[in-house]
Design a protein around this motif. Sequence first.
Motif, PDB file in Angstrom:
ATOM      1  N   SER A   1       0.630  -1.270   0.104  1.00 55.62           N
ATOM      2  CA  SER A   1      -0.043   0.079  -0.064  1.00 55.62           C
ATOM      3  C   SER A   1       1.112   1.200  -0.010  1.00 55.62           C
ATOM      4  N   ASN A   2       0.021   2.309  -0.171  1.00 63.10           N
ATOM      5  CA  ASN A   2       0.907   3.742  -0.164  1.00 63.10           C
ATOM      6  C   ASN A   2       0.647   4.438   0.885  1.00 63.10           C
ATOM      7  N   ILE A   3      -0.024   3.853   1.934  1.00 63.78           N
ATOM      8  CA  ILE A   3      -0.609   4.320   3.193  1.00 63.78           C
ATOM      9  C   ILE A   3       0.721   4.367   4.244  1.00 63.78           C
ATOM     10  N   TYR A   4       1.574   3.399   4.230  1.00 61.36           N
ATOM     11  CA  TYR A   4       2.701   3.273   5.183  1.00 61.36           C
ATOM     12  C   TYR A   4       4.104   3.358   4.446  1.00 61.36           C
ATOM     13  N   ASN A   5       4.761   4.274   5.026  1.00 67.40           N
ATOM     14  CA  ASN A   5       6.167   4.624   4.238  1.00 67.40           C
ATOM     15  C   ASN A   5       7.358   3.884   5.288  1.00 67.40           C
ATOM     16  N   GLU A   6       6.841   3.113   6.238  1.00 68.27           N
ATOM     17  CA  GLU A   6       7.931   2.639   7.286  1.00 68.27           C
ATOM     18  C   GLU A   6       7.124   1.386   8.017  1.00 68.27           C
ATOM     19  N   ILE A   7       7.639   0.057   7.843  1.00 70.73           N
ATOM     20  CA  ILE A   7       7.096  -0.995   8.543  1.00 70.73           C
ATOM     21  C   ILE A   7       8.133  -1.502   9.400  1.00 70.73           C
ATOM     22  N   HIS A   8       7.864  -1.668  10.631  1.00 72.05           N
ATOM     23  CA  HIS A   8       8.800  -2.432  11.501  1.00 72.05           C
ATOM     24  C   HIS A   8       8.120  -3.817  11.935  1.00 72.05           C
ATOM     25  N   LEU A   9       8.765  -4.867  11.986  1.00 72.57           N
ATOM     26  CA  LEU A   9       8.397  -6.222  12.084  1.00 72.57           C
ATOM     27  C   LEU A   9       9.118  -6.806  13.482  1.00 72.57           C
ATOM     28  N   LEU A  10       8.552  -7.346  14.408  1.00 71.48           N
ATOM     29  CA  LEU A  10       9.113  -7.887  15.414  1.00 71.48           C
ATOM     30  C   LEU A  10       9.166  -9.326  15.348  1.00 71.48           C
ATOM     31  N   THR A  11      10.263  -9.915  15.577  1.00 76.22           N
ATOM     32  CA  THR A  11      10.553 -11.261  15.544  1.00 76.22           C
ATOM     33  C   THR A  11      11.294 -11.983  16.775  1.00 76.22           C
ATOM     34  N   ARG A  12      11.215 -13.399  16.789  1.00 75.16           N
ATOM     35  CA  ARG A  12      11.964 -14.097  17.786  1.00 75.16           C
ATOM     36  C   ARG A  12      13.386 -14.341  17.378  1.00 75.16           C
ATOM     37  N   ARG A  13      13.298 -14.572  15.891  1.00 72.15           N
ATOM     38  CA  ARG A  13      14.675 -15.268  15.302  1.00 72.15           C
ATOM     39  C   ARG A  13      14.930 -14.265  13.998  1.00 72.15           C
ATOM     40  N   GLU A  14      16.168 -14.361  13.475  1.00 73.56           N
ATOM     41  CA  GLU A  14      16.409 -13.602  12.329  1.00 73.56           C
ATOM     42  C   GLU A  14      15.658 -14.063  11.064  1.00 73.56           C
TER      43      GLU A  14
ATOM     44  N   VAL B   1      13.751  -9.699  18.672  1.00 71.32           N
ATOM     45  CA  VAL B   1      13.684  -9.008  19.895  1.00 71.32           C
ATOM     46  C   VAL B   1      13.465 -10.181  20.967  1.00 71.32           C
ATOM     47  N   ASP B   2      13.667  -9.836  22.349  1.00 71.59           N
ATOM     48  CA  ASP B   2      13.414 -10.986  23.107  1.00 71.59           C
ATOM     49  C   ASP B   2      11.999 -10.451  24.023  1.00 71.59           C
ATOM     50  N   PHE B   3      10.922 -11.354  23.674  1.00 70.56           N
ATOM     51  CA  PHE B   3       9.534 -11.081  23.926  1.00 70.56           C
ATOM     52  C   PHE B   3       9.286 -10.890  25.692  1.00 70.56           C
ATOM     53  N   ASP B   4      10.309 -11.765  26.126  1.00 64.70           N
ATOM     54  CA  ASP B   4      10.335 -11.701  27.545  1.00 64.70           C
ATOM     55  C   ASP B   4      10.764 -10.516  28.309  1.00 64.70           C
ATOM     56  N   ASN B   5      11.505  -9.668  27.458  1.00 66.08           N
ATOM     57  CA  ASN B   5      11.871  -8.283  27.777  1.00 66.08           C
ATOM     58  C   ASN B   5      11.680  -7.277  26.820  1.00 66.08           C
ATOM     59  N   LEU B   6      10.348  -7.430  26.344  1.00 67.47           N
ATOM     60  CA  LEU B   6       9.840  -6.309  25.602  1.00 67.47           C
ATOM     61  C   LEU B   6       9.937  -5.077  25.700  1.00 67.47           C
ATOM     62  N   SER B   7      10.088  -4.569  27.016  1.00 70.15           N
ATOM     63  CA  SER B   7      10.159  -3.299  27.606  1.00 70.15           C
ATOM     64  C   SER B   7      11.355  -2.597  26.958  1.00 70.15           C
ATOM     65  N   GLN B   8      12.516  -3.257  26.601  1.00 69.14           N
ATOM     66  CA  GLN B   8      13.872  -2.720  26.010  1.00 69.14           C
ATOM     67  C   GLN B   8      13.637  -2.373  24.737  1.00 69.14           C
ATOM     68  N   TYR B   9      12.635  -2.710  23.966  1.00 72.43           N
ATOM     69  CA  TYR B   9      12.359  -2.074  23.002  1.00 72.43           C
ATOM     70  C   TYR B   9      11.253  -1.129  22.612  1.00 72.43           C
ATOM     71  N   ALA B  10      11.252  -0.390  23.654  1.00 71.71           N
ATOM     72  CA  ALA B  10       9.951   0.695  23.837  1.00 71.71           C
ATOM     73  C   ALA B  10      10.011   1.642  22.415  1.00 71.71           C
ATOM     74  N   TYR B  11      11.395   1.923  22.206  1.00 72.88           N
ATOM     75  CA  TYR B  11      11.442   2.948  20.970  1.00 72.88           C
ATOM     76  C   TYR B  11      10.868   2.278  19.639  1.00 72.88           C
ATOM     77  N   LEU B  12      10.688   1.249  19.485  1.00 75.98           N
ATOM     78  CA  LEU B  12      10.007   0.551  18.228  1.00 75.98           C
ATOM     79  C   LEU B  12       8.739   0.998  18.261  1.00 75.98           C
ATOM     80  N   PHE B  13       8.025   1.348  19.400  1.00 76.09           N
ATOM     81  CA  PHE B  13       6.669   1.222  19.423  1.00 76.09           C
ATOM     82  C   PHE B  13       6.296   3.020  19.029  1.00 76.09           C
TER      83      PHE B  13
END
Length: 225
Positions: free
Chosen positions: A26-39, A52-64
């Motif tokens: 789509s042309n609506i989003y110009n940036e998309i971030h995907l959180l995964t447990r492995r590469e 990311v480590d979902f057990d420590n999700l707060s460490q990735y607050a900047y991605l939200f």
Amino acid sequence: MTNKTALILGATGVVGTQLVKEISNSNIYNEIHLLTRREMKFRERKCTGHVVDFDNLSQYAYLFNVTDVFICLGTTIKKAKSKEAFRKVDYDYIIEAAKMAKTSNVEKLLVITAMGANSKSKFFYSRVKGDVEGTLQHLEMNTVHIFRPSLLLGEREEFRAGEKISGVLSTFLKFVFVGPLRPYRAIEANKVAAAMYAAAQTTAKGYHFYNSEEIEKLAQRVTIN
């Protein structure tokens, strides 16, 4: 092209993979971030994967710090190995992500639960899904879209024999699932993804719930456009 940005949790799941395609095309989003447990390697344009480590999700607050957050997380008790591990994925991770989305003042939160979600259900799976919905409502966010699909049809990373058989039967017996039985008709994962994308483009505030029939109607907006 707009300046909207998106974050997807569960991008490798049966709905998540379809959602990544839907949003990236789509042309609506110009940036998309995907959180995964492995590469993972994502070929879709505009997508950036983050391990990311979902057990420590707060460490990735900047991605939200995005416009919209899509949560497609989910597992099975068989894969999780225990009810406690299942609840960690299907409740703890989802609620932690929702809280972080609220802190980041995202415009919309879009979450998949399941048909029959009920915190008072005698079925553990349905209780967990109901608990998710109840907690999300207590968070009192500006705009939340909750999708309650029935049996999902689509390619999965792991083979689920029961769901495969049920899906085949549901496909062949669509003519039976009419009237009061229509909510139990299986639904394709790509339709759920399309519906999530369509809901994210609406302007209505508050909490919105969609069963499979309503999901199909929402998905049609995308295919028509």
